[in-house]
Design an enzyme around this catalytic site. Structure first.
Site: not given
Lengths: 401, 260
Positions: B45, B56
């Site tokens: 990824e 995040d």
């Protein structure tokens, strides 16, 4: 003329707004939207909120004819909608009370919020104290430095302040961290967003709770002037005080509406917070709206002397109102705002916050010797106590002299 | 049309490794991805750096910051992915990013850059409700839009989201942001099982997987088909006081460990 009906059921103001969040938050926002729709029809909720507005906040806030300032401008009759007289010293409390009642109804037991100038933080800490809920306030470390009185207020009210060191260490970054907290504590936590920004339903919900400002102003001006105002003026950071004043007048086509952004050191410079003057549409904090961004879509850091306007985004409804040209937006620099801050203090005996000082500066600049016999309502959305240190430093006033 | 590697993922123990493009600089990033590729994980990824990565945690946030500080652009990231695709083999390439990055770059231009190179995209802040236009454009070009399911997603919503899902399903193991909170195997197992009843594509568990032990436990205690490791790969760099040569060695050792 078509009646103003925004947002759509999925939170769109024209093409702006929407819900751009991760799947962790999505179910929660949908649930929030549902709960909000439900309480809007709840008479008990309305009664409870109105009672708090009256007895806790001190609403309705007065509509003061600023005679001296009007004379100085030599233009229109200027009225101040005095939301700086509210409990906690700004309009922010209106929204916080609405949201905390909703949080209670939803069974949430922990409150988080972001704050820039600290006004929303203080208002959130206040309602948390009133309702006995633990309160966590995210605040950029740069703002903690320049808004010390409010930091102390929040602590006195029992809130925990979490300094944010990332990015520009101001409002945008505080909101990032608050959203992260929410993702982590999604089950028990209610996020009280202080502006008409963020994902749906926040921009609508905050506008609705703040529109008490415009509703009162409408009634008040009709009573004293026997007519609607010719102009409305308010400062715009995320845009909650402005939406609160503007919303009940949007269908009155004859009322010209002006939003004033913080241009920092100039709207054409890199040090600005004038999102709609200098920005382009993009996605920040879960909604599609004008943002300050570079060619790669990286969000830029904003700059304004006023912590409450120091935000690179703006509520999606303002973006819509700009694009349909219902509201005109202008930028005012730090310097101009500081001058208006002093002028208003001297002429009216009211020390305004640096945020509405931007609106005042625009009024003084653009209406000087113009628009005679017209009526203006300016939203004096916050008082200047919190800004005394910042302003003294910027003006060059030595408190020890 | 070229084959999509995600359509031939192994049945079990799928390993997906996440890394931020351009971290800590573009040149070092090339070396990191080459190292990762040399282990032939099932999926890599590629995180596209964003200034405000609100979903995040602090580690990936820091990685984004370093990448952006070295003036990395979206085009740089896409060029890097293209360059790496020469040694792609069976590894699936997946991009993970925020919507504003694609919007500003231009969806069509973005797709043109990644067509026949990238197999799937995870757009963190693009919910089901807003996806249709983008999903159509992607699927016309044989790029799968990967679905995220969180513990907050109820059954009714999952059914809606998982209809016609392709590639794999990214199950967010903790109601936490990436790289935080502890793993709750019971809850993971319950939710993975329920997802598998609704969809036939592999279910990968991500968020908060930090060690070989976590990987083994996921496969032992839950029905998940694979794991995603991200923050832990980046954390090493900071643990090793940003000594790049040490980091590259540490990374090699760590990837070998988690390939169970």
């Amino acid at each position: 003329m078509k009646t103003y009906k925004q947002p759509s059921s999925v939170g769109r103001f024209g093409e702006f707004g929407g819900m751009y969040v991760s799947e962790t938050l999505m179910p929660l926002l949908l649930n929030l939207d549902k709960s909000y729709k439900k309480i809007q029809k709840d008479k008990k909720f309305k009664k409870e909120l109105n009672d708090l507005f009256k007895n806790y906040v001190g609403r309705p806030s007065s509509l003061h004819y600023a005679k001296n300032l009007s004379k100085y401008i030599n233009g229109p009759k200027v009225y101040f909608k005095r939301d700086e007289l509210n409990h906690t010293g700004a309009h922010k409390i209106n929204n916080c009370l609405g949201q905390i009642l909703l949080a209670k109804k939803m069974g949430k037991t922990r409150i988080i919020a972001e704050t820039g100038a600290g006004q929303h933080g203080v208002a959130t800490a206040t309602v948390c104290a009133l309702f006995g809920l633990p309160c966590y306030i995210y605040m950029g470390s740069k703002d903690i430095e320049r808004q010390k009185p409010n930091v102390f207020r929040m602590k006195l009210l029992g809130a925990t302040i979490i300094p944010v060191e990332s990015g520009s260490k101001s409002l945008k970054d505080a909101m990032n961290e608050a959203l992260r907290d929410w993702i982590k504590n999604v089950r028990d936590t209610f996020y009280i967003i202080g502006s008409t920004a963020g994902p749906h339903p926040y921009p609508k919900m905050v506008r609705d709770f703040q529109s008490v400002i415009g509703k009162e102003a409408r009634e008040q001006i009709l009573k004293v002037e026997k007519k609607l105002p010719d102009f409305l003026i308010a400062c715009v950071g995320g845009g909650s005080n402005a939406m609160g004043l503007f919303y009940p007048f949007l269908n009155d086509k004859k009322v010209k509406i002006i939003g004033v952004e913080a241009a920092g050191r100039g709207a054409k410079t890199e040090e600005t917070a004038a999102t709609m003057t200098s920005g382009t549409p993009g996605i920040l904090h879960g909604s599609y709206s004008y943002v300050l961004q570079d060619n790669d879509g990286q969000i830029k850091e904003a700059h304004s002397i006023s912590a409450g306007l120091d935000y690179p985004g703006v509520g999606p409804e303002h973006s819509y109102l700009k694009d349909i040209k219902r509201v005109k937006y202008y930028g005012i620099t730090d310097k101009e705002a500081l001058e208006a801050f002093q002028t208003c203090s001297k002429l009216e005996g009211i020390i305004p916050a640096l945020e509405p000082s931007h609106a005042l500066a625009y009024l003084i600049k653009a209406f000087k010797n113009k628009h005679k016999n017209k009526v203006v309502i300016l939203n004096l959305c916050g008082r200047g106590d919190k800004d005394l240190f910042t302003a003294a430093k910027a003006i060059g006033f030595d408190a020890d002299e | 049309m070229q084959m999509n590697n995600l359509d031939s993922l192994p049945k079990k123990k799928i390993l997906s490794l996440f890394m931020t493009c351009g971290f800590p600089t573009l040149n070092y990033s090339k070396k990191i991805f080459n190292e990762m590729l040399s282990h032939q994980p099932d999926i890599i990824e590629f995180g596209l750096p964003f200034s405000d990565p609100m979903a995040d945690g602090p580690i990936i946030q820091e990685a984004n910051k370093l990448a952006l500080r070295s003036k990395l652009s979206t085009q740089h990231s896409l060029n890097l992915i293209k360059y790496l695709s020469k040694s792609k083999n069976n590894t699936s390439f997946v991009i993970m990013c925020y919507l504003n990055t694609i919007r500003k770059f231009g969806l069509n231009k973005f797709i043109k850059n990644i067509k026949n190179i990238v197999d799937g995209i995870i757009i963190v802040d693009l919910p089901f409700e807003e996806e249709s236009a983008i999903k159509n454009s992607l699927s016309k070009n044989n790029i799968h839009l990967i679905k995220l399911i969180s513990p907050m997603t109820d059954k009714k919503r999952s059914q809606k989201l998982l209809k016609n899902s392709k590639g794999f399903i990214y199950y967010i193991s903790a109601t936490g942001i990436t790289g935080s909170n502890k793993l709750d195997y019971k809850e993971i197992n319950k939710n993975v099982k329920s997802i598998k009843k609704m969809s036939s594509v592999p279910v990968l568990v991500g968020f908060g997987i930090k060690s070989k032990k976590d990987v083994i436990d996921i496969f032992k205690k839950t029905n998940a088909d694979g794991v995603i490791i991200g923050s832990a790969l980046i954390q090493k760099y900071f643990d090793l006081k940003m000594d790049f040569n040490k980091y590259l060695k540490g990374l090699k050792k760590f990837i070998k460990e988690v390939k169970v």
